[in-house]
Design an enzyme around this catalytic site. Structure first.
Site, PDB file in Angstrom:
ATOM      1  N   ASN A  87       1.423   1.154  13.422  1.00 13.52           N
ATOM      2  CA  ASN A  87       0.035   2.293  14.168  1.00 13.52           C
ATOM      3  C   ASN A  87      -1.022   0.615  14.120  1.00 13.52           C
ATOM      4  O   ASN A  87      -0.729   0.584  13.687  1.00 13.52           O
ATOM      5  CB  ASN A  87       0.211   2.923  12.765  1.00 13.52           C
ATOM      6  N   HIS A 100       2.638  -4.133   9.893  1.00  8.81           N
ATOM      7  CA  HIS A 100       3.798  -3.192   9.650  1.00  8.81           C
ATOM      8  C   HIS A 100       4.108  -2.347  10.765  1.00  8.81           C
ATOM      9  O   HIS A 100       3.980  -1.674  11.349  1.00  8.81           O
ATOM     10  CB  HIS A 100       2.940  -2.930   8.235  1.00  8.81           C
TER      11      HIS A 100
HETATM   12  P1  DGP Z   1      -0.295   3.618   8.098  1.00  5.75           P
HETATM   13  O1  DGP Z   1      -1.114   4.556   7.663  1.00  5.75           O
HETATM   14  O2  DGP Z   1       0.624   2.509   9.129  1.00  5.75           O
HETATM   15  O3  DGP Z   1      -1.220   2.202   7.953  1.00  5.75           O
HETATM   16  O4  DGP Z   1       1.049   3.161   6.640  1.00  5.75           O
HETATM   17  C1  DGP Z   1       0.304   2.686   5.945  1.00  5.75           C
HETATM   18  C2  DGP Z   1       2.190   3.182   4.587  1.00  5.75           C
HETATM   19  O5  DGP Z   1       2.188   2.200   3.885  1.00  5.75           O
HETATM   20  C3  DGP Z   1       1.666   4.463   4.583  1.00  5.75           C
HETATM   21  O6  DGP Z   1       2.915   5.116   5.025  1.00  5.75           O
HETATM   22  C4  DGP Z   1       1.666   4.489   2.638  1.00  5.75           C
HETATM   23  C5  DGP Z   1       2.498   3.144   2.867  1.00  5.75           C
HETATM   24  N1  DGP Z   1       1.195   2.634   1.467  1.00  5.75           N
HETATM   25  C6  DGP Z   1      -0.175   2.241   1.355  1.00  5.75           C
HETATM   26  N2  DGP Z   1       0.282   1.417   0.237  1.00  5.75           N
HETATM   27  C7  DGP Z   1       1.714   0.820  -0.448  1.00  5.75           C
HETATM   28  C8  DGP Z   1       1.666   0.541  -1.879  1.00  5.75           C
HETATM   29  O7  DGP Z   1       0.845   0.394  -2.866  1.00  5.75           O
HETATM   30  N3  DGP Z   1       3.224   0.835  -1.845  1.00  5.75           N
HETATM   31  C9  DGP Z   1       3.753   1.007  -0.691  1.00  5.75           C
HETATM   32  N4  DGP Z   1       5.975   0.926  -0.768  1.00  5.75           N
HETATM   33  N5  DGP Z   1       3.780   1.689   0.270  1.00  5.75           N
HETATM   34  C10 DGP Z   1       2.830   1.656   0.064  1.00  5.75           C
END
Ligand code: DGP
Length: 114
Positions: A87, A100
């Site tokens: 995204n 990511h």
């Molecule tokens: P996006 O919306 O494409 O920017 O996805 C970000 C993703 O990151 C979302 O699916 C939730 C995940 N995320 C956010 N904070 C953390 C975290 O602290 N740890 C992990 N494992 N995932 C996280």
């Protein structure tokens, strides 16, 4: 020190469930899983999103996609199929400003995305 949450995860300052790691790449389970398998693949180097990747990052981009394929195999979704998504920005729905790739699988995914 960087305030980027994924930089902190890459530096192991914030714990995560690591699925794959090498010198340049970390893959870990998404905290807010949208499918039975939902893994995030990130570069350890900070890049805000795909648009900020430069020519010098081309090898790294390839490594990220190779890592995604490895994750799909190791999590047993490669055979049934899966999706790789990144995204970008507001309209793309990006909430964390560190490049990511989402690896999603383990169920039938719908198309088009919302
Ligand atoms: P996006 O919306 O494409 O920017 O996805 C970000 C993703 O990151 C979302 O699916 C939730 C995940 N995320 C956010 N904070 C953390 C975290 O602290 N740890 C992990 N494992 N995932 C996280």
């Amino acid at each position: 020190m960087s305030s980027c949450i994924f930089c902190k995860i890459a530096a192991k300052e914030i714990p995560s469930q690591v699925v794959y790691e090498d010198n340049d790449v970390l893959a870990f389970n998404d905290l807010n899983a949208q499918a039975p398998v939902h893994v995030l693949v990130i570069p350890k180097k900070h890049l805000s999103h795909l648009d900020h990747a430069a020519a010098e990052d081309e090898l790294l981009l390839g490594r990220l996609l190779s890592a995604a394929a490895k994750v799909a195999k190791s999590t047993a979704i490669a055979e049934t199929g899966y999706r790789v998504v990144t995204n970008i920005g507001v309209d793309g729905g990006q909430s964390v400003s560190h490049l990511h790739f989402h690896i999603l699988g383990g169920r039938q995914l719908s198309w088009p995305p919302g």
